[in-house]
Design a protein around this motif. Sequence first.
Motif, short mmCIF file in Angstrom:
data_model
loop_
_atom_site.label_atom_id
_atom_site.label_comp_id
_atom_site.label_asym_id
_atom_site.label_seq_id
_atom_site.Cartn_x
_atom_site.Cartn_y
_atom_site.Cartn_z
N ASP A 95 37.16 35.02 22.98
CA ASP A 95 36.95 35.39 24.38
C ASP A 95 35.76 36.33 24.59
O ASP A 95 35.60 36.88 25.69
N LEU A 96 34.92 36.52 23.58
CA LEU A 96 33.80 37.46 23.72
C LEU A 96 32.87 37.09 24.87
O LEU A 96 32.24 37.97 25.47
N GLY A 97 32.77 35.81 25.19
CA GLY A 97 31.83 35.37 26.21
C GLY A 97 32.36 35.39 27.62
O GLY A 97 31.66 34.97 28.55
N HIS A 98 33.59 35.86 27.82
CA HIS A 98 34.15 35.86 29.16
C HIS A 98 33.44 36.84 30.08
O HIS A 98 33.04 37.94 29.67
N THR A 99 33.31 36.43 31.32
CA THR A 99 32.73 37.25 32.37
C THR A 99 33.73 38.28 32.85
O THR A 99 34.91 38.24 32.48
N PRO A 100 33.32 39.21 33.72
CA PRO A 100 34.32 40.00 34.42
C PRO A 100 35.17 39.09 35.31
O PRO A 100 34.73 38.00 35.68
N PHE A 101 36.37 39.51 35.60
CA PHE A 101 37.29 38.80 36.50
C PHE A 101 37.76 37.46 35.96
O PHE A 101 38.08 36.54 36.71
N GLY A 102 37.79 37.32 34.64
CA GLY A 102 38.39 36.14 34.03
C GLY A 102 37.75 34.83 34.44
O GLY A 102 36.53 34.73 34.63
N HIS A 103 38.59 33.81 34.60
CA HIS A 103 38.08 32.49 34.94
C HIS A 103 37.49 32.47 36.35
O HIS A 103 36.63 31.64 36.66
N THR A 104 37.92 33.39 37.19
CA THR A 104 37.33 33.49 38.53
C THR A 104 35.86 33.84 38.43
O THR A 104 35.00 33.22 39.08
N GLY A 105 35.55 34.84 37.62
CA GLY A 105 34.15 35.22 37.44
C GLY A 105 33.35 34.14 36.75
O GLY A 105 32.18 33.91 37.09
N GLU A 106 33.98 33.45 35.79
CA GLU A 106 33.27 32.37 35.10
C GLU A 106 32.94 31.23 36.06
O GLU A 106 31.83 30.68 36.03
N ASP A 107 33.88 30.88 36.93
CA ASP A 107 33.62 29.81 37.90
C ASP A 107 32.46 30.17 38.80
O ASP A 107 31.59 29.33 39.10
N ALA A 108 32.41 31.43 39.24
CA ALA A 108 31.33 31.86 40.12
C ALA A 108 29.99 31.83 39.40
O ALA A 108 28.98 31.35 39.93
N LEU A 109 29.96 32.33 38.16
CA LEU A 109 28.70 32.36 37.41
C LEU A 109 28.26 30.96 37.01
O LEU A 109 27.07 30.65 37.01
N ALA A 110 29.22 30.09 36.70
CA ALA A 110 28.86 28.71 36.36
C ALA A 110 28.20 28.02 37.54
O ALA A 110 27.24 27.24 37.37
N GLU A 111 28.70 28.27 38.73
CA GLU A 111 28.10 27.68 39.93
C GLU A 111 26.68 28.20 40.12
O GLU A 111 25.75 27.43 40.41
N LEU A 112 26.48 29.50 39.93
CA LEU A 112 25.16 30.10 40.10
C LEU A 112 24.18 29.63 39.02
O LEU A 112 22.98 29.51 39.27
N MET A 113 24.71 29.35 37.83
CA MET A 113 23.86 28.96 36.72
C MET A 113 23.68 27.45 36.61
O MET A 113 22.98 26.98 35.71
N ALA A 114 24.28 26.69 37.48
CA ALA A 114 24.18 25.23 37.42
C ALA A 114 22.73 24.74 37.37
O ALA A 114 22.42 23.80 36.61
#
Length: 389
Positions: A95-114
Amino acid sequence: MFAPYACLPDASRGRLHEERMSSFRSPFQRDRDRIIHSSAFRRLKHKTQVFVEHEGDYYRTRLTHSIEVAQVARTISGVLGLNTDLAEAIALAHDLGHTPFGHTGEDALAELMAPFGGFDHNAQALRIVTQLERHYADFDGLNLTWEALEGIAKHNGPVVAGLGEALPYALVEANAEWDLELHTYASAEAQVAAIADDIAYSHHDLHDGLRSGLFDEADLMELPVTGPAFAEVDALYPGLEKMRRRHEALRRVFGRMVEDVIAVANIRLDAAKPQSVHDIRAMEGTVIRFSKPLYQELKAIRSFLFTRMYRAPSVMKERTRVTAVVRDLFPLFMAQPELLPTEWAEDVARADTHMLLARIVADYVAGMTDRFAIQEHARLFDAAPSQPE
């Protein structure tokens, strides 16, 4: 004694940057220790699982979750004759690569990084251990063994791009530097780390959901696995105090999951008779898995948790708020990279394209803890986060 299909430290493929062997630690013990001492591992203390970090002292964080996963991985690996140190290292790093706010933060960053190659927390973990941890004089990253990197990359199975999809850039970069054989299954130790993750979060999300009041014991009495566990406790200890009853029941759920995985693994290993870790990687499926009956029962529990916990109105309200934090911070740093801390200045100066800058900003934002992201948002915006569209 190791099983013939275990990863043997003396047979490790080594490290990308050659180092002298330790006189008192195996290569996989050294991997584990480097992960524990990394900055990214310490930050997991203030990264969320489901509930945002400030909501209570008793809820799991990414750090406590990772420790629980490692404990389960060591237990299962030891019973099966696998290398417990490697399984533990992969579990601690997963889990070292997890963003803040768990999967919620990952979903937001994935959208921004698309537009910039995407974002995936498993791939980001590889980026952290191969590039972003910068403490050693001779190399960037932690210079982990090939087996540890393989486990981080594909503990959930082979990693191949889907039709019309591309692999996350962080995974592509790491694999280009050292072929991780992404098309095959990983070692049994990595597979154990993956199933240990499932066991740990299934168990502790039930605990945390009960503590939060999003559901109660009566709800769990209606579900498979949990219902029989509570019934067994009630038969053995009638009138048991509420918190003890809860703990006794959920530890039985935990035990059933671990025992099921071990039983299935023994059956599959006896049938396949692998003689090396290469045989494990070449199999047409995982050797470490739940039985079909338990898997179906756990699906019912996860469906319950999805509805009653992960998508509960109070949790969704907080998801909306923290999604907005990430969506505000990322474009601000893209527009004004000088706002990044001074230690990031050299990286920013070398970023001669918009894509490279985006990846640096993603590294920074992904590395934030829940607390720090909220504090930085308040400092930089001095206002409530804007709401997602």
